[in-house]
Design a protein around this motif. Structure first.
Motif, PDB file in Angstrom:
ATOM      1  N   THR A  56      46.251  46.964  -8.778  1.00 26.20           N
ATOM      2  CA  THR A  56      47.294  45.936  -8.665  1.00 26.20           C
ATOM      3  C   THR A  56      46.888  44.726  -9.488  1.00 26.20           C
ATOM      4  O   THR A  56      45.816  44.151  -9.257  1.00 26.20           O
ATOM      5  CB  THR A  56      47.500  45.519  -7.200  1.00 26.20           C
ATOM      6  OG1 THR A  56      47.817  46.667  -6.420  1.00 26.20           O
ATOM      7  CG2 THR A  56      48.638  44.524  -7.079  1.00 26.20           C
ATOM      8  N   VAL A  57      47.728  44.366 -10.450  1.00 20.84           N
ATOM      9  CA  VAL A  57      47.461  43.207 -11.305  1.00 20.84           C
ATOM     10  C   VAL A  57      48.691  42.315 -11.293  1.00 20.84           C
ATOM     11  O   VAL A  57      49.783  42.728 -10.889  1.00 20.84           O
ATOM     12  CB  VAL A  57      47.118  43.637 -12.751  1.00 20.84           C
ATOM     13  CG1 VAL A  57      45.846  44.461 -12.786  1.00 20.84           C
ATOM     14  CG2 VAL A  57      48.276  44.408 -13.365  1.00 20.84           C
ATOM     15  N   ALA A  58      48.515  41.101 -11.747  1.00 23.16           N
ATOM     16  CA  ALA A  58      49.642  40.156 -11.754  1.00 23.16           C
ATOM     17  C   ALA A  58      49.582  39.252 -12.967  1.00 23.16           C
ATOM     18  O   ALA A  58      48.506  38.835 -13.393  1.00 23.16           O
ATOM     19  CB  ALA A  58      49.641  39.314 -10.479  1.00 23.16           C
ATOM     20  N   ALA A  59      50.772  38.980 -13.487  1.00 27.63           N
ATOM     21  CA  ALA A  59      50.926  37.945 -14.514  1.00 27.63           C
ATOM     22  C   ALA A  59      51.514  36.720 -13.836  1.00 27.63           C
ATOM     23  O   ALA A  59      52.393  36.835 -12.983  1.00 27.63           O
ATOM     24  CB  ALA A  59      51.842  38.438 -15.632  1.00 27.63           C
ATOM     25  N   VAL A  60      51.018  35.556 -14.204  1.00 24.96           N
ATOM     26  CA  VAL A  60      51.424  34.317 -13.541  1.00 24.96           C
ATOM     27  C   VAL A  60      51.947  33.336 -14.587  1.00 24.96           C
ATOM     28  O   VAL A  60      51.340  33.148 -15.645  1.00 24.96           O
ATOM     29  CB  VAL A  60      50.229  33.685 -12.790  1.00 24.96           C
ATOM     30  CG1 VAL A  60      50.654  32.390 -12.098  1.00 24.96           C
ATOM     31  CG2 VAL A  60      49.659  34.664 -11.773  1.00 24.96           C
ATOM     32  N   GLY A  61      53.086  32.725 -14.282  1.00 24.45           N
ATOM     33  CA  GLY A  61      53.643  31.699 -15.153  1.00 24.45           C
ATOM     34  C   GLY A  61      53.912  30.426 -14.360  1.00 24.45           C
ATOM     35  O   GLY A  61      54.305  30.494 -13.194  1.00 24.45           O
ATOM     36  N   ARG A  62      53.716  29.288 -14.990  1.00 24.58           N
ATOM     37  CA  ARG A  62      53.968  28.011 -14.327  1.00 24.58           C
ATOM     38  C   ARG A  62      54.921  27.166 -15.158  1.00 24.58           C
ATOM     39  O   ARG A  62      54.973  27.282 -16.398  1.00 24.58           O
ATOM     40  CB  ARG A  62      52.656  27.245 -14.098  1.00 24.58           C
ATOM     41  CG  ARG A  62      51.798  27.819 -12.997  1.00 24.58           C
ATOM     42  CD  ARG A  62      50.531  26.990 -12.788  1.00 24.58           C
ATOM     43  NE  ARG A  62      49.885  27.310 -11.527  1.00 24.58           N
ATOM     44  CZ  ARG A  62      49.088  28.355 -11.330  1.00 24.58           C
ATOM     45  NH1 ARG A  62      48.833  29.175 -12.340  1.00 24.58           N
ATOM     46  NH2 ARG A  62      48.567  28.575 -10.146  1.00 24.58           N
ATOM     47  N   GLY A  63      55.667  26.304 -14.485  1.00 25.60           N
ATOM     48  CA  GLY A  63      56.590  25.414 -15.189  1.00 25.60           C
ATOM     49  C   GLY A  63      57.103  24.335 -14.274  1.00 25.60           C
ATOM     50  O   GLY A  63      56.931  24.398 -13.049  1.00 25.60           O
ATOM     51  N   GLU A  64      57.733  23.341 -14.882  1.00 28.91           N
ATOM     52  CA  GLU A  64      58.271  22.250 -14.072  1.00 28.91           C
ATOM     53  C   GLU A  64      59.495  22.690 -13.294  1.00 28.91           C
ATOM     54  O   GLU A  64      59.834  22.091 -12.269  1.00 28.91           O
ATOM     55  CB  GLU A  64      58.609  21.062 -14.983  1.00 28.91           C
ATOM     56  CG  GLU A  64      57.378  20.435 -15.638  1.00 28.91           C
ATOM     57  CD  GLU A  64      57.746  19.219 -16.459  1.00 28.91           C
ATOM     58  OE1 GLU A  64      58.966  18.917 -16.575  1.00 28.91           O
ATOM     59  OE2 GLU A  64      56.831  18.547 -16.989  1.00 28.91           O
ATOM     60  N   THR A  65      60.176  23.728 -13.800  1.00 34.64           N
ATOM     61  CA  THR A  65      61.333  24.275 -13.095  1.00 34.64           C
ATOM     62  C   THR A  65      61.097  25.762 -12.852  1.00 34.64           C
ATOM     63  O   THR A  65      60.220  26.382 -13.479  1.00 34.64           O
ATOM     64  CB  THR A  65      62.623  24.110 -13.912  1.00 34.64           C
ATOM     65  OG1 THR A  65      62.495  24.907 -15.108  1.00 34.64           O
ATOM     66  CG2 THR A  65      62.833  22.655 -14.290  1.00 34.64           C
ATOM     67  N   ALA A  66      61.892  26.336 -11.947  1.00 41.88           N
ATOM     68  CA  ALA A  66      61.760  27.759 -11.662  1.00 41.88           C
ATOM     69  C   ALA A  66      62.062  28.589 -12.911  1.00 41.88           C
ATOM     70  O   ALA A  66      61.381  29.580 -13.201  1.00 41.88           O
ATOM     71  CB  ALA A  66      62.686  28.149 -10.514  1.00 41.88           C
ATOM     72  N   ALA A  67      63.065  28.174 -13.650  1.00 44.56           N
ATOM     73  CA  ALA A  67      63.432  28.911 -14.862  1.00 44.56           C
ATOM     74  C   ALA A  67      62.308  28.856 -15.891  1.00 44.56           C
ATOM     75  O   ALA A  67      62.010  29.854 -16.566  1.00 44.56           O
ATOM     76  CB  ALA A  67      64.724  28.344 -15.440  1.00 44.56           C
ATOM     77  N   GLU A  68      61.669  27.702 -16.016  1.00 49.27           N
ATOM     78  CA  GLU A  68      60.572  27.578 -16.977  1.00 49.27           C
ATOM     79  C   GLU A  68      59.384  28.450 -16.574  1.00 49.27           C
ATOM     80  O   GLU A  68      58.762  29.104 -17.416  1.00 49.27           O
ATOM     81  CB  GLU A  68      60.126  26.115 -17.073  1.00 49.27           C
ATOM     82  CG  GLU A  68      59.061  25.869 -18.131  1.00 49.27           C
ATOM     83  CD  GLU A  68      58.715  24.384 -18.234  1.00 49.27           C
ATOM     84  OE1 GLU A  68      59.538  23.541 -17.835  1.00 49.27           O
ATOM     85  OE2 GLU A  68      57.616  24.068 -18.710  1.00 49.27           O
ATOM     86  N   ALA A  69      59.079  28.479 -15.272  1.00 51.76           N
ATOM     87  CA  ALA A  69      57.987  29.335 -14.797  1.00 51.76           C
ATOM     88  C   ALA A  69      58.288  30.804 -15.075  1.00 51.76           C
ATOM     89  O   ALA A  69      57.421  31.560 -15.521  1.00 51.76           O
ATOM     90  CB  ALA A  69      57.779  29.108 -13.299  1.00 51.76           C
TER      91      ALA A  69
END
Length: 237
Positions: A56-69
């Protein structure tokens, strides 16, 4: 890395405390040895090298908005799945979630943005390839390894359980014969048999992860344990 089946342990079959019962039929206040029975319980444990693994692996994204993340990880998640496919694994599930991210400040908890996580599970029958799958996922953009689960295929699990049951029955009969002999009797036929197991596999937490000189990942799983318990009532001769 495990390259050959591990030795059968089966050493846990014991006569359980209180697991032996010796009964004589009551015939009007005069104890009779007719229809006497002895009840015993025994268990056995069998170990097998795992022949299936799920990474099990995961890619993680972050942003100021949900769409950006979401946008910040979408490319990585697709690349991770493609890399696992190319490495020979079977992608069995894919989950996606977005949640607010907070930080502690002097003023209390403050939301600083959003985190999007795309989790991918990949299964393989080649347990020796787990390290390669992790390397492929990380190289493709996976940010974290959430877990490795080692299991037995149904065929292997059933064979191990049958062996555990056979060992437990042998030990139950041996115990019954010892008890019967102490009373000058012998074990005759079987009246009842009950079986049980834990219903799950146990993988020893011996897995180790290390980077060799070439920078690749090596995983060494422990054995999978299968337990079985029998409770048998024998008729005495």
């Amino acid at each position: 890395m495990v390259s050959k089946p591990l030795a059968v342990a089966g050493a846990l079959a014991i006569l359980l405390a209180g697991g032996v019962g010796f009964a004589l039929a009551d015939s009007g206040g005069v104890q009779s040895t007719e229809n006497a029975t002895v009840s015993v319980s025994a268990d056995a444990t069998v170990e097998r090298a795992p022949d299936r693994a799920t990474v099990t692996v995961a890619a993680v994204g972050r942003g100021e908005t949900a769409a950006e993340a979401r946008n910040n990880l979408s490319g990585d998640a697709d690349a991770v799945q493609e890399a696992l496919d190319d490495a020979g694994a079977n992608v069995t599930s894919s989950r996606f979630s977005i949640y607010p991210e907070y930080e502690r400040t002097e003023m209390g908890r403050e939301q600083v943005g959003y985190v999007a996580v795309h989790t991918v599970e990949a299964e393989t029958g080649d347990v020796d390839s787990v390290g390669n799958l992790i390397d492929a996922a990380v190289d493709a953009g996976a940010d974290r390894v959430e877990g490795i689960r080692y299991e037995l295929s149904e065929e292997t699990r059933q064979a191990a359980r049958e062996e555990a049951l056979t060992t437990a029955m042998d030990r139950a009969r041996s115990d019954a014969e010892a008890v019967a002999s102490a009373e000058g009797r012998s074990v005759d036929g079987v009246l009842t048999i009950q079986t049980s197991d834990s219903g799950r596999y146990v993988v020893r937490t011996e897995a180790a992860m290390a980077a060799d000189a070439g920078g690749s990942t090596t995983i060494s799983p422990g054995p999978v344990t299968v337990d079985a318990t029998v409770s048998v009532t024998y008729e005495l001769g």
